[in-house]
Design a protein around this motif. Structure first.
Motif, PDB file in Angstrom:
ATOM      1  N   ALA A  53      23.202  62.860  50.498  1.00  0.00           N
ATOM      2  CA  ALA A  53      24.313  63.790  50.707  1.00  0.00           C
ATOM      3  C   ALA A  53      24.589  64.607  49.457  1.00  0.00           C
ATOM      4  O   ALA A  53      24.831  65.817  49.517  1.00  0.00           O
ATOM      5  N   THR A  54      24.538  63.954  48.285  1.00  0.00           N
ATOM      6  CA  THR A  54      24.775  64.657  47.020  1.00  0.00           C
ATOM      7  C   THR A  54      23.692  65.692  46.766  1.00  0.00           C
ATOM      8  O   THR A  54      23.963  66.825  46.361  1.00  0.00           O
ATOM      9  N   ASP A  55      22.438  65.312  47.015  1.00  0.00           N
ATOM     10  CA  ASP A  55      21.335  66.246  46.809  1.00  0.00           C
ATOM     11  C   ASP A  55      21.411  67.414  47.786  1.00  0.00           C
ATOM     12  O   ASP A  55      21.061  68.551  47.446  1.00  0.00           O
ATOM     13  N   ALA A  56      21.851  67.155  49.005  1.00  0.00           N
ATOM     14  CA  ALA A  56      21.993  68.231  49.982  1.00  0.00           C
ATOM     15  C   ALA A  56      23.035  69.241  49.524  1.00  0.00           C
ATOM     16  O   ALA A  56      22.829  70.462  49.617  1.00  0.00           O
ATOM     17  N   GLU A  57      24.158  68.753  49.010  1.00  0.00           N
ATOM     18  CA  GLU A  57      25.202  69.653  48.536  1.00  0.00           C
ATOM     19  C   GLU A  57      24.719  70.454  47.323  1.00  0.00           C
ATOM     20  O   GLU A  57      25.001  71.650  47.194  1.00  0.00           O
ATOM     21  N   TYR A  58      23.969  69.798  46.437  1.00  0.00           N
ATOM     22  CA  TYR A  58      23.426  70.507  45.272  1.00  0.00           C
ATOM     23  C   TYR A  58      22.451  71.583  45.736  1.00  0.00           C
ATOM     24  O   TYR A  58      22.481  72.723  45.249  1.00  0.00           O
ATOM     25  N   PHE A  59      21.594  71.232  46.684  1.00  0.00           N
ATOM     26  CA  PHE A  59      20.608  72.180  47.213  1.00  0.00           C
ATOM     27  C   PHE A  59      21.301  73.395  47.824  1.00  0.00           C
ATOM     28  O   PHE A  59      20.953  74.545  47.538  1.00  0.00           O
ATOM     29  N   LEU A  60      22.318  73.150  48.642  1.00  0.00           N
ATOM     30  CA  LEU A  60      23.020  74.247  49.306  1.00  0.00           C
ATOM     31  C   LEU A  60      23.753  75.130  48.297  1.00  0.00           C
ATOM     32  O   LEU A  60      23.816  76.350  48.456  1.00  0.00           O
ATOM     33  N   ALA A  61      24.303  74.515  47.259  1.00  0.00           N
ATOM     34  CA  ALA A  61      25.040  75.286  46.254  1.00  0.00           C
ATOM     35  C   ALA A  61      24.116  76.152  45.407  1.00  0.00           C
ATOM     36  O   ALA A  61      24.552  77.159  44.847  1.00  0.00           O
ATOM     37  N   HIS A  62      22.844  75.785  45.306  1.00  0.00           N
ATOM     38  CA  HIS A  62      21.916  76.520  44.454  1.00  0.00           C
ATOM     39  C   HIS A  62      20.896  77.343  45.242  1.00  0.00           C
ATOM     40  O   HIS A  62      20.046  78.001  44.650  1.00  0.00           O
ATOM     41  N   LEU A  63      20.973  77.320  46.556  1.00  0.00           N
ATOM     42  CA  LEU A  63      20.061  78.108  47.372  1.00  0.00           C
ATOM     43  C   LEU A  63      20.401  79.582  47.229  1.00  0.00           C
ATOM     44  O   LEU A  63      21.545  79.983  47.423  1.00  0.00           O
ATOM     45  N   ASP A  94      21.732  79.537  36.936  1.00  0.00           N
ATOM     46  CA  ASP A  94      22.239  78.287  36.374  1.00  0.00           C
ATOM     47  C   ASP A  94      22.985  78.577  35.073  1.00  0.00           C
ATOM     48  O   ASP A  94      22.564  79.398  34.266  1.00  0.00           O
ATOM     49  N   ILE A  95      24.098  77.886  34.875  1.00  0.00           N
ATOM     50  CA  ILE A  95      24.968  78.174  33.742  1.00  0.00           C
ATOM     51  C   ILE A  95      24.985  76.991  32.784  1.00  0.00           C
ATOM     52  O   ILE A  95      24.667  75.865  33.165  1.00  0.00           O
ATOM     53  N   PRO A  96      25.365  77.232  31.530  1.00  0.00           N
ATOM     54  CA  PRO A  96      25.461  76.126  30.566  1.00  0.00           C
ATOM     55  C   PRO A  96      26.455  75.067  31.029  1.00  0.00           C
ATOM     56  O   PRO A  96      27.408  75.364  31.772  1.00  0.00           O
ATOM     57  N   GLY A 132      36.904  66.502  42.128  1.00  0.00           N
ATOM     58  CA  GLY A 132      35.678  65.845  41.696  1.00  0.00           C
ATOM     59  C   GLY A 132      35.567  65.723  40.191  1.00  0.00           C
ATOM     60  O   GLY A 132      36.496  66.046  39.443  1.00  0.00           O
ATOM     61  N   PRO A 133      34.406  65.275  39.717  1.00  0.00           N
ATOM     62  CA  PRO A 133      34.214  65.039  38.283  1.00  0.00           C
ATOM     63  C   PRO A 133      34.065  66.335  37.501  1.00  0.00           C
ATOM     64  O   PRO A 133      33.699  67.376  38.054  1.00  0.00           O
ATOM     65  N   LEU A 134      34.311  66.261  36.222  1.00  0.00           N
ATOM     66  CA  LEU A 134      34.060  67.375  35.305  1.00  0.00           C
ATOM     67  C   LEU A 134      32.702  67.122  34.656  1.00  0.00           C
ATOM     68  O   LEU A 134      32.601  66.770  33.478  1.00  0.00           O
ATOM     69  N   ASP A 135      31.649  67.284  35.430  1.00  0.00           N
ATOM     70  CA  ASP A 135      30.310  66.956  34.958  1.00  0.00           C
ATOM     71  C   ASP A 135      29.477  68.188  34.617  1.00  0.00           C
ATOM     72  O   ASP A 135      28.316  68.071  34.242  1.00  0.00           O
ATOM     73  N   GLY A 136      30.069  69.370  34.776  1.00  0.00           N
ATOM     74  CA  GLY A 136      29.353  70.591  34.425  1.00  0.00           C
ATOM     75  C   GLY A 136      28.319  71.034  35.429  1.00  0.00           C
ATOM     76  O   GLY A 136      27.548  71.957  35.155  1.00  0.00           O
ATOM     77  N   ALA A 137      28.274  70.392  36.594  1.00  0.00           N
ATOM     78  CA  ALA A 137      27.309  70.757  37.639  1.00  0.00           C
ATOM     79  C   ALA A 137      28.083  71.152  38.894  1.00  0.00           C
ATOM     80  O   ALA A 137      28.195  70.367  39.834  1.00  0.00           O
ATOM     81  N   PRO A 138      28.665  72.356  38.909  1.00  0.00           N
ATOM     82  CA  PRO A 138      29.486  72.759  40.051  1.00  0.00           C
ATOM     83  C   PRO A 138      28.682  72.815  41.339  1.00  0.00           C
ATOM     84  O   PRO A 138      27.565  73.325  41.360  1.00  0.00           O
TER      85      PRO A 138
END
Length: 239
Positions: free
Chosen positions: A8-18, A150-152, A170-176
């Motif tokens: 699920a996490t990878d799917a959300e990352y994929f969709l956010a960066h597509l 992709d941003i710093p 969510g977390p402040l992990d720098g990976a929106p």
């Protein structure tokens, strides 16, 4: 390429960066172990495909290799409607050795020793209906911009801090990801943003961020392409 994260996490990352995906263009999810990564199960693969399918209306293909495919069963992945792109080198083109592991295939990658104009390529054979109603894009460069490379890490944290003003928890992990951008879009409605709260950022979302950045001193154009000055101004708002 799957394996390291939760489906699920990878799917959300994929969709956010597509970027620049247009309806009908095929998507593939590559299930295999690389650099000692874990290999997703049938359930994990199906979960990823199901999330992407629900969001985009496009069912990703399953890409994998024959020995992995035949070492397990795939009922949940098959139930998503995912077509199979199978790598089975050495088998005659169009005759992958997969038995009953996945009753049908759409594309057979039968060799990694091809050459086109001197460039080494893999060789594939696709069934006539492999891509359904998909059509090739028009010739020439893709006219759609990539507004958000992709941003710093620090800028990603800044976006997440701002998104918390719009309900992000969510977390402040720098990976929106999707949740971050939903928070930003929610916040931006107060500044005139009228687009969807879908967590899929586009030009309108980034223009809204630049409008918000004006409060922090940003004086650049509202072009939907945020840069260092946009992020500096946004950071000034939350520090």
């Amino acid at each position: 390429m799957t394996g390291w994260g939760a489906a699920a996490t990878d799917a959300e990352y994929f969709l956010a960066h597509l970027r620049d995906h247009r309806p009908g263009e095929p998507l593939m999810v590559d299930v295999e172990g690389v650099d000692q990564s874990p290999v997703w199960t049938d359930a994990q693969t199906a979960e990823f495909i199901g999330i992407v399918k629900a969001r985009l209306g496009t069912t990703p293909f399953l890409y994998t290799y024959s020995s992995l495919l035949t070492s397990r069963s795939w009922p949940q992945t098959r139930a998503t409607g995912a077509k199979l792109w199978i790598a089975d080198y050495g088998a005659p083109a169009g005759s992958p050795r997969i038995g009953t592991a996945y009753p049908d295939w759409a594309i057979h990658q039968f060799s990694d020793a091809g050459s086109v104009k001197g460039v080494a390529v893999d060789l594939n054979r696709a069934r006539p209906d492999a891509f359904g109603s998909a059509v090739l894009p028009p010739p020439g460069p893709n006219p759609l911009p990539d507004p958000a490379p992709d941003i710093p890490l620090a800028d990603g944290v800044t976006l997440q801090r701002i998104a918390r003003l719009g309900g992000y928890t969510g977390p402040l992990d720098g990976a929106p990801g999707t949740a971050t951008y939903k928070g930003l879009q929610t916040l931006a409605t107060a500044g005139g943003y009228t687009g969807p709260i879908d967590g899929a950022p586009g030009t309108a979302t980034y223009v809204a961020l630049q409008r918000l950045a004006q409060t922090g001193g940003y004086a650049g154009p509202l072009d939907g392409v945020p840069g260092a000055n946009t992020y500096k101004a946004l950071n000034d708002l939350v520090t």
